[in-house]
Design a protein around this motif. Sequence first.
Motif, PDB file in Angstrom:
ATOM      1  N   THR A 112       0.867  -1.199   0.000  1.00 34.54           N
ATOM      2  CA  THR A 112       0.000   0.000   0.000  1.00 34.54           C
ATOM      3  C   THR A 112       0.894   1.236   0.000  1.00 34.54           C
ATOM      4  O   THR A 112       2.022   1.201   0.513  1.00 34.54           O
ATOM      5  N   THR A 204      -8.597  -4.374 -10.125  1.00 35.86           N
ATOM      6  CA  THR A 204      -8.419  -3.186  -9.273  1.00 35.86           C
ATOM      7  C   THR A 204      -7.143  -3.274  -8.446  1.00 35.86           C
ATOM      8  O   THR A 204      -6.445  -2.274  -8.253  1.00 35.86           O
ATOM      9  N   ARG A 208      -4.203  -0.587  -8.541  1.00 34.49           N
ATOM     10  CA  ARG A 208      -3.819   0.103  -7.300  1.00 34.49           C
ATOM     11  C   ARG A 208      -2.317  -0.025  -7.070  1.00 34.49           C
ATOM     12  O   ARG A 208      -1.646   0.934  -6.678  1.00 34.49           O
ATOM     13  N   ASP A 211      -0.398   2.223  -9.689  1.00 31.25           N
ATOM     14  CA  ASP A 211      -0.476   3.648  -9.318  1.00 31.25           C
ATOM     15  C   ASP A 211       0.357   3.933  -8.073  1.00 31.25           C
ATOM     16  O   ASP A 211       1.061   4.937  -7.987  1.00 31.25           O
ATOM     17  N   GLY A 212       0.260   3.024  -7.095  1.00 26.04           N
ATOM     18  CA  GLY A 212       0.908   3.266  -5.806  1.00 26.04           C
ATOM     19  C   GLY A 212       2.407   3.114  -5.837  1.00 26.04           C
ATOM     20  O   GLY A 212       3.126   3.823  -5.128  1.00 26.04           O
TER      21      GLY A 212
END
Length: 258
Positions: A112, A204, A208, A211-212
Amino acid sequence: MEEKVLPERLLPLEGVFNFRDMGGIKAQDGRRIKKGLIFRAAELTGLTAGDIDYLKDLEIKYIYDYRDKEEADLKPDPQIGREKHERVAVNGEDKSTAHSEWDPETFYKTFTREKFTQVYAQMPIRNASYQRMMSLVARPEQNLPLVHHCTGGRDRTGVGAMLILKTLGVPTDTIMEDYMLSNQTLFVFHEEMFEEASHYISGTALKRFEDGFLLHEEFLEAAMQSISETYGTFEHYLSAEFGMTDKTREKIQDFCLE
């Protein structure tokens, strides 16, 4: 502006990503970092014979490696000329920034942005790797030209570059510009990584991750904020973390700036 920066500072090498001369960057006082003194790079194991011939002319004195032992054993640094090699892992035993140390599935599924921001916040504080690297920079006449690198030359090297640039009196926005440049210089590296990730995550979750994992200003900001929160000023940080006096900093600046 970035289009001008890329060809000028990115070395024309075939077998390695993101090998950049930190020379040419402008300090607050109007001087610029001399070219051919400090280089940042991704892993060097793929350097071709032609690359090595090119680099020999730079008369590099030191190659400093931020990677963990397992990464370095898997992809060792070649000898270019008569330079010394040293490796001190930024992660210690923690391995918190080196995905190659982990089971890839776990890395991709649990990554994350928030967690990665925390990794950056921890990196510059009481870190033996940066302490050693800065001790080399503190003796520029002996140890420069120097190459510092990790696997992608973006996270561990990004924090190392920030420390060197701040020591040389480079403004924060310029430091950030240099850091974010890796999103361009590592385009192919990132694409390869996202391809690997697609074997473990999709839809997704993959989007994610893509992008992260690209560099975001908040990552390097977390490292700089951590220094401010722990030490107040960068001068106090240099003194407490590296034993660096104002006089030593001035000597480094006079050697590296023109």
